[in-house]
Design a protein around this motif. Structure first.
Motif, short mmCIF file in Angstrom:
data_model
loop_
_atom_site.label_atom_id
_atom_site.label_comp_id
_atom_site.label_asym_id
_atom_site.label_seq_id
_atom_site.Cartn_x
_atom_site.Cartn_y
_atom_site.Cartn_z
N UNK A 43 50.73 11.49 -4.10
CA UNK A 43 50.71 10.96 -5.43
C UNK A 43 52.42 11.22 -5.97
N UNK A 44 52.72 10.30 -6.50
CA UNK A 44 54.34 10.50 -7.13
C UNK A 44 54.40 11.61 -7.83
N UNK A 45 55.30 12.66 -7.74
CA UNK A 45 55.68 13.71 -8.24
C UNK A 45 56.71 14.60 -7.73
N UNK A 46 57.42 15.37 -8.61
CA UNK A 46 58.46 15.95 -8.20
C UNK A 46 58.27 16.93 -6.72
N UNK A 103 51.91 -1.64 -8.82
CA UNK A 103 52.46 -0.23 -9.17
C UNK A 103 53.74 0.10 -8.38
N UNK A 104 54.08 -0.61 -7.69
CA UNK A 104 55.45 -0.50 -6.59
C UNK A 104 55.25 0.85 -5.77
N UNK A 105 53.97 1.54 -5.67
CA UNK A 105 53.91 2.78 -5.04
C UNK A 105 53.53 2.97 -3.70
N UNK A 126 60.88 10.60 -2.95
CA UNK A 126 61.29 10.52 -4.17
C UNK A 126 61.37 9.10 -4.37
N UNK A 127 61.35 8.26 -3.54
CA UNK A 127 61.29 6.74 -3.93
C UNK A 127 59.92 6.34 -4.72
N UNK A 128 58.90 7.14 -4.29
CA UNK A 128 57.43 6.79 -4.96
C UNK A 128 57.72 7.37 -6.44
N UNK A 129 57.94 8.65 -6.51
CA UNK A 129 58.30 8.98 -8.01
C UNK A 129 59.29 7.95 -8.92
N UNK A 130 60.19 7.72 -8.20
CA UNK A 130 61.27 6.85 -8.89
C UNK A 130 60.51 5.38 -9.24
N UNK A 132 57.27 4.92 -9.83
CA UNK A 132 56.34 5.15 -10.74
C UNK A 132 56.96 5.34 -12.18
N UNK A 133 58.09 6.10 -12.21
CA UNK A 133 58.93 6.23 -13.35
C UNK A 133 59.45 4.96 -14.08
N UNK A 134 60.03 4.08 -13.12
CA UNK A 134 60.44 2.68 -13.52
C UNK A 134 59.14 1.72 -14.16
N UNK A 135 58.00 1.68 -13.49
CA UNK A 135 56.88 1.30 -13.94
C UNK A 135 56.46 1.66 -15.34
#
Length: 154
Positions: A43-46, A103-105, A126-130, A132-135
Motif C-alpha cells: 500500500x502507498x506509505x512512506x 486511483x493511479x496506484x 515512492x511513485x505509488x505514494x506520490x 496517492x497523494x496527488x489523487x
C-alpha cells in the motif's frame, strides 16, 4: 553490496512490514518474482531512507542489465509521437501514456503482468505514494446540484 544482497534486504524489509509468512527463495528468479509481488501488493506509505536508497540502487542495476532504449534513437510517426514495441520500463523519454486505473496506484494483484504494475515496480515504491497523494488532493469543492438527481425511494 551485491545485487542479490540488495534484493534480499528489500524482501526482508517488505516482509517485516506485512503479514506475509514467506521465506526467501534461493533462486534469483524466484527472489525477483517475490520482490515484484511484495512491491505490487504494498500500500502507498512512506518507507525508510535506507530501503529507498537500496531500492534505487537495485532498480538501476536491473535497468543497466536490461538495457535502455533512448527515444532520440527512434523515428517519430508524427511530430513528437512515437510508436514503439518493447519493455516500457526501459524507455528513456519525458513521459508515457498509460491506461491506469482511477486511483493511479496499480492493480495490487500478486505478480500481475499489467503495464501499470510494471511501471510502479520499476519506478520504485515512492511513485505509488506520490500518486496517492496527488489523487488525495483532487477533491470536488462544490456539489454542482447533484442532490436533485439522487433518488431516495427504495
Amino acid at each position: 553490496m551485491t545485487q542479490e544482497s540488495k534484493r534480499k534486504f528489500l524482501i526482508d524489509y517488505l516482509l517485516s512490514s506485512s503479514n506475509a509468512k514467506v521465506s526467501i527463495p534461493d533462486e534469483a528468479i524466484s527472489q525477483k518474482r517475490l520482490l515484484r509481488a511484495l512491491l505490487n501488493m504494498r500500500m502507498p506509505r512512506p518507507a525508510s531512507a535506507e530501503f529507498l536508497q537500496i531500492l534505487v540502487l537495485h532498480l538501476q542495476e536491473e535497468l543497466r542489465q536490461k538495457g535502455v532504449t533512448d527515444i532520440d534513437c527512434l523515428t517519430p510517426i508524427a511530430p513528437d509521437i512515437y510508436l514503439w514495441k518493447g519493455d516500457i520500463t526501459t524507455l528513456k523519454c519525458d513521459g508515457v501514456v498509460n491506461a491506469a486505473n482511477l486511483q493511479m496506484l496499480g492493480c495490487f494483484c500478486f505478480n500481475h503482468g499489467c503495464i501499470d504494475n510494471a511501471i510502479h515496480m520499476f519506478a520504485g515504491a515512492q511513485m505509488r505514494l506520490e500518486c496517492a497523494q496527488i489523487i488525495g488532493r483532487q477533491r470536488v469543492r462544490r456539489r454542482y446540484k447533484v442532490k436533485q438527481f439522487v433518488s431516495t425511494s427504495i
